[in-house]
Design a protein around this motif. Sequence first.
Motif, mmCIF file in Angstrom:
data_model
loop_
_atom_site.group_PDB
_atom_site.id
_atom_site.type_symbol
_atom_site.label_atom_id
_atom_site.label_comp_id
_atom_site.label_asym_id
_atom_site.label_seq_id
_atom_site.Cartn_x
_atom_site.Cartn_y
_atom_site.Cartn_z
ATOM 1 N N ILE A 1 0.826 -1.212 0.000
ATOM 2 C CA ILE A 1 0.000 0.000 0.000
ATOM 3 C C ILE A 1 0.858 1.259 0.000
ATOM 4 C CG2 ILE A 1 -1.936 -1.122 1.141
ATOM 5 C CD1 ILE A 1 -1.051 0.148 3.761
ATOM 6 N N THR A 2 2.127 1.119 0.322
ATOM 7 C CA THR A 2 3.032 2.269 0.313
ATOM 8 C C THR A 2 4.031 2.198 -0.845
ATOM 9 O OG1 THR A 2 4.547 1.172 1.857
ATOM 10 C CG2 THR A 2 2.834 2.599 2.805
ATOM 11 N N THR A 3 3.743 1.363 -1.845
ATOM 12 C CA THR A 3 4.671 1.216 -2.950
ATOM 13 C C THR A 3 4.801 2.508 -3.753
ATOM 14 O OG1 THR A 3 5.209 -0.091 -4.915
ATOM 15 C CG2 THR A 3 2.888 0.408 -4.534
ATOM 16 N N TRP A 4 5.989 2.699 -4.315
ATOM 17 C CA TRP A 4 6.214 3.822 -5.227
ATOM 18 C C TRP A 4 6.318 3.340 -6.662
ATOM 19 C CZ3 TRP A 4 10.471 7.055 -2.210
ATOM 20 C CH2 TRP A 4 9.899 7.488 -0.994
ATOM 21 N N CYS A 5 6.052 2.055 -6.884
ATOM 22 C CA CYS A 5 6.031 1.529 -8.249
ATOM 23 C C CYS A 5 4.923 2.236 -9.026
ATOM 24 C CB CYS A 5 5.771 0.026 -8.243
ATOM 25 S SG CYS A 5 7.083 -0.961 -7.491
ATOM 26 N N GLY A 6 5.228 2.598 -10.250
ATOM 27 C CA GLY A 6 4.253 3.294 -11.070
ATOM 28 C C GLY A 6 4.346 4.799 -10.978
ATOM 29 N N LEU A 7 5.061 5.323 -9.989
ATOM 30 C CA LEU A 7 5.242 6.767 -9.872
ATOM 31 C C LEU A 7 6.354 7.228 -10.812
ATOM 32 C CD1 LEU A 7 5.073 7.372 -6.006
ATOM 33 C CD2 LEU A 7 3.233 7.540 -7.684
ATOM 34 N N GLY A 8 6.336 8.499 -11.151
ATOM 35 C CA GLY A 8 7.404 9.069 -11.947
ATOM 36 C C GLY A 8 8.642 9.309 -11.108
ATOM 37 N N LEU A 9 9.800 8.926 -11.640
ATOM 38 C CA LEU A 9 11.086 9.127 -10.959
ATOM 39 C C LEU A 9 11.996 9.870 -11.926
ATOM 40 C CD1 LEU A 9 11.558 5.541 -9.456
ATOM 41 C CD2 LEU A 9 10.705 7.560 -8.270
ATOM 42 N N ASP A 10 12.350 11.086 -11.579
ATOM 43 C CA ASP A 10 13.136 11.924 -12.475
ATOM 44 C C ASP A 10 14.532 12.158 -11.897
ATOM 45 O OD1 ASP A 10 14.102 13.645 -14.334
ATOM 46 O OD2 ASP A 10 12.618 15.224 -14.025
#
Length: 363
Positions: A188-197
């Motif tokens: 539920i706290t995953t950052w998968c799928g978020l943009g990483l720049d």
Amino acid sequence: MTNPLQRRPTQDGRHTPNLWPVWLVAPGALLIVGAAAFSLYHGAELLLSSENTGNKPIKVQDVISTTVTVLTLIGAVLAALYAYRKQLLDEGTSHRADATQLTERYTKAAEQLGHEQPAVRLTGVYAMARLADYWPEQRQVCVDVLCAYLRMPYETDSTEPGFRHGEREVRFTIIRIIRSHLLDPTSITTWCGLGLDFTGATFDSGHFMAATFSGEVSFSGATFSGGEVYFSGARFSGGGFYFSGAAFSGGQVDFSVSTFSGGEVYFSGATFSGGEVDFSGSTYTSGEVSFDVSIYSGGQVSFDGSNFSGAQVNFSGSAFSGGEVSFNGSTYSGDTVSFEYLLIQPAAAIRWGPFPAIPVNQP
């Protein structure tokens, strides 16, 4: 001129109900209740009269008792509605308090990230990461702040101006926290799928081992200048991944046994001029992976034992002028890999190993 019948504008935030003024609602409510009581009284009288089969007169007490009973039921319903309204107001207040607290925490963490002392900056890193876990609506913003920190100028030479003691540890901690949030896509706290720049960032250490990259991720123009940076066992699937123009000039960068199973991965224009870059044992099963117009002028780059079985992999237009590039033991299926229009200088050592019938031009 203000319309007296217009409802009050919301002052306390989007969770506050838009209510009518009390001076207007109270008299209206009294009139409605009075009219309802009058109607109920006569309605009860008519009802009792219709049910009275005898000639006995209807007792006023019976009419009043029935009316009071009905009014009591209505009052109970109104009380329930009032309780529900009060709950909405309380929830609105709670939401606003939470939003205010989260905003204050964000501001404090951002200030800590800009502090001169590395210990305070580390505190800000942990605070921002924890805030991202508690604040799903603004999770991307918190992650953007951490990525932006890595994009800031970073001097690795302690003898040069701009060098900051403890900065390497702060940056390594950010990378470690990001990696830990990319290990389990179902969390539920995953950052998968978020943009990483990480565009233009400098990496001299860090571990992304076994991470799952599934959003828009950019390492374009990044510099890998020393230390060890690991992407071994990482999965690149379903997003856009950019290493375009990245400079691999020192240290060790490890992509071994990584999987490219969808989306688009670009190493276009990347420069391999020093150190070791290891893609050995990596698998390319779908999507597109492009190494076109990349430059190999030094160091060692290994694709040994890689499996090119489904993805479209493109090395076209690349220049090999020095160093060593190895494809020993790699497997290919179909026309999935393009090595057209390569520029190969004698100083370059390219080890093809068993190589399929793929057209290779060496002008």
